[in-house]
Motif scaffolding. Structure first.
Motif, PDB file in Angstrom:
ATOM      1  N   SER A 195      42.017  46.514  34.627  1.00  0.00           N
ATOM      2  CA  SER A 195      42.876  45.777  35.539  1.00  0.00           C
ATOM      3  C   SER A 195      42.846  46.394  36.938  1.00  0.00           C
ATOM      4  O   SER A 195      42.759  45.677  37.937  1.00  0.00           O
ATOM      5  CB  SER A 195      44.297  45.748  34.987  1.00  0.00           C
ATOM      6  N   GLU A 196      42.887  47.696  36.994  1.00  0.00           N
ATOM      7  CA  GLU A 196      42.821  48.377  38.294  1.00  0.00           C
ATOM      8  C   GLU A 196      41.468  48.160  38.962  1.00  0.00           C
ATOM      9  O   GLU A 196      41.392  47.893  40.160  1.00  0.00           O
ATOM     10  CB  GLU A 196      43.086  49.869  38.113  1.00  0.00           C
ATOM     11  N   ARG A 197      40.403  48.274  38.173  1.00  0.00           N
ATOM     12  CA  ARG A 197      39.048  48.079  38.725  1.00  0.00           C
ATOM     13  C   ARG A 197      38.871  46.652  39.226  1.00  0.00           C
ATOM     14  O   ARG A 197      38.337  46.413  40.312  1.00  0.00           O
ATOM     15  CB  ARG A 197      38.004  48.397  37.658  1.00  0.00           C
ATOM     16  N   ALA A 208      41.527  39.790  27.719  1.00  0.00           N
ATOM     17  CA  ALA A 208      42.332  41.003  27.598  1.00  0.00           C
ATOM     18  C   ALA A 208      41.709  42.089  28.463  1.00  0.00           C
ATOM     19  O   ALA A 208      40.507  42.338  28.391  1.00  0.00           O
ATOM     20  CB  ALA A 208      42.383  41.459  26.148  1.00  0.00           C
ATOM     21  N   LEU A 209      42.523  42.705  29.312  1.00  0.00           N
ATOM     22  CA  LEU A 209      42.063  43.791  30.173  1.00  0.00           C
ATOM     23  C   LEU A 209      42.894  45.027  29.899  1.00  0.00           C
ATOM     24  O   LEU A 209      44.114  44.945  29.772  1.00  0.00           O
ATOM     25  CB  LEU A 209      42.209  43.420  31.650  1.00  0.00           C
ATOM     26  N   SER A 210      42.214  46.168  29.828  1.00  0.00           N
ATOM     27  CA  SER A 210      42.940  47.426  29.732  1.00  0.00           C
ATOM     28  C   SER A 210      43.511  47.752  31.113  1.00  0.00           C
ATOM     29  O   SER A 210      43.189  47.096  32.115  1.00  0.00           O
ATOM     30  CB  SER A 210      42.002  48.539  29.275  1.00  0.00           C
ATOM     31  N   GLY A 248      41.192  44.633  40.206  1.00  0.00           N
ATOM     32  CA  GLY A 248      42.015  44.479  41.402  1.00  0.00           C
ATOM     33  C   GLY A 248      41.278  44.947  42.646  1.00  0.00           C
ATOM     34  O   GLY A 248      41.309  44.291  43.690  1.00  0.00           O
ATOM     35  N   LYS A 249      40.592  46.086  42.524  1.00  0.00           N
ATOM     36  CA  LYS A 249      39.818  46.605  43.668  1.00  0.00           C
ATOM     37  C   LYS A 249      38.650  45.685  43.997  1.00  0.00           C
ATOM     38  O   LYS A 249      38.360  45.429  45.168  1.00  0.00           O
ATOM     39  CB  LYS A 249      39.317  48.011  43.351  1.00  0.00           C
ATOM     40  N   GLU A 250      37.984  45.173  42.958  1.00  0.00           N
ATOM     41  CA  GLU A 250      36.847  44.282  43.185  1.00  0.00           C
ATOM     42  C   GLU A 250      37.298  42.966  43.814  1.00  0.00           C
ATOM     43  O   GLU A 250      36.646  42.464  44.739  1.00  0.00           O
ATOM     44  CB  GLU A 250      36.108  44.025  41.878  1.00  0.00           C
ATOM     45  N   LEU A 251      38.402  42.427  43.337  1.00  0.00           N
ATOM     46  CA  LEU A 251      38.918  41.179  43.922  1.00  0.00           C
ATOM     47  C   LEU A 251      39.360  41.388  45.368  1.00  0.00           C
ATOM     48  O   LEU A 251      39.134  40.522  46.224  1.00  0.00           O
ATOM     49  CB  LEU A 251      40.072  40.640  43.081  1.00  0.00           C
ATOM     50  N   ALA A 252      39.958  42.543  45.652  1.00  0.00           N
ATOM     51  CA  ALA A 252      40.365  42.840  47.025  1.00  0.00           C
ATOM     52  C   ALA A 252      39.146  42.922  47.939  1.00  0.00           C
ATOM     53  O   ALA A 252      39.168  42.420  49.069  1.00  0.00           O
ATOM     54  CB  ALA A 252      41.166  44.132  47.069  1.00  0.00           C
ATOM     55  N   ALA A 253      38.062  43.527  47.445  1.00  0.00           N
ATOM     56  CA  ALA A 253      36.834  43.626  48.240  1.00  0.00           C
ATOM     57  C   ALA A 253      36.244  42.243  48.495  1.00  0.00           C
ATOM     58  O   ALA A 253      35.769  41.950  49.595  1.00  0.00           O
ATOM     59  CB  ALA A 253      35.818  44.518  47.532  1.00  0.00           C
ATOM     60  N   ILE A 254      36.274  41.374  47.491  1.00  0.00           N
ATOM     61  CA  ILE A 254      35.754  40.014  47.651  1.00  0.00           C
ATOM     62  C   ILE A 254      36.583  39.257  48.684  1.00  0.00           C
ATOM     63  O   ILE A 254      36.041  38.583  49.568  1.00  0.00           O
ATOM     64  CB  ILE A 254      35.747  39.276  46.300  1.00  0.00           C
ATOM     65  N   MET A 298      44.771  42.811  45.906  1.00  0.00           N
ATOM     66  CA  MET A 298      45.472  42.045  44.898  1.00  0.00           C
ATOM     67  C   MET A 298      46.211  43.044  44.006  1.00  0.00           C
ATOM     68  O   MET A 298      45.627  44.003  43.541  1.00  0.00           O
ATOM     69  CB  MET A 298      44.465  41.217  44.107  1.00  0.00           C
ATOM     70  N   ALA A 299      47.441  42.804  43.780  1.00  0.00           N
ATOM     71  CA  ALA A 299      48.251  43.715  42.984  1.00  0.00           C
ATOM     72  C   ALA A 299      47.849  43.645  41.515  1.00  0.00           C
ATOM     73  O   ALA A 299      47.307  42.644  41.050  1.00  0.00           O
ATOM     74  CB  ALA A 299      49.725  43.369  43.138  1.00  0.00           C
ATOM     75  N   THR A 300      48.120  44.715  40.792  1.00  0.00           N
ATOM     76  CA  THR A 300      47.776  44.764  39.375  1.00  0.00           C
ATOM     77  C   THR A 300      48.435  43.626  38.611  1.00  0.00           C
ATOM     78  O   THR A 300      47.837  43.017  37.740  1.00  0.00           O
ATOM     79  CB  THR A 300      48.211  46.116  38.782  1.00  0.00           C
ATOM     80  N   ILE A 301      49.663  43.304  38.954  1.00  0.00           N
ATOM     81  CA  ILE A 301      50.362  42.213  38.268  1.00  0.00           C
ATOM     82  C   ILE A 301      49.642  40.887  38.483  1.00  0.00           C
ATOM     83  O   ILE A 301      49.556  40.065  37.580  1.00  0.00           O
ATOM     84  CB  ILE A 301      51.853  42.140  38.698  1.00  0.00           C
ATOM     85  N   ASP A 302      49.060  40.678  39.649  1.00  0.00           N
ATOM     86  CA  ASP A 302      48.299  39.460  39.905  1.00  0.00           C
ATOM     87  C   ASP A 302      47.030  39.419  39.055  1.00  0.00           C
ATOM     88  O   ASP A 302      46.663  38.365  38.537  1.00  0.00           O
ATOM     89  CB  ASP A 302      47.938  39.335  41.374  1.00  0.00           C
TER      90      ASP A 302
END
Length: 64
Positions: free
Chosen positions: A22-24, A16-18, A26-32, A1-5
């Motif tokens: 946001s990067e972390r 609010a995400l720093s 994104g990685k967790e959502l991609a793994a899911i 999932m892209a950071t913008i998503d």
């Protein structure tokens, strides 16, 4: 999932995400999503979904 998503989802959820969060996320959502793809590849379309792990039935108590 892209950071913008991830930022868009965070905006919808009103959190609010720093940039690091946001990067972390994104990685967790991609793994899911990768895991969901793995489960989807199992081909369980013909299996009956379980409503409970055990096939036992507890009859109602007589006082209810």
């Amino acid at each position: 999932m892209a950071t913008i998503d991830v930022r868009h989802v965070a905006l919808l959820a009103r959190i609010a995400l720093s940039e690091a969060e946001s990067e972390r996320m994104g990685k967790e959502l991609a793994a899911i999503l990768d895991y969901v793809k793995t489960l989807d590849a199992l081909g369980l379309e013909d299996e009956t979904p379980l409503s409970h792990v055990h096939d036992t039935f507890a009859p109602p108590r007589p006082d209810t």
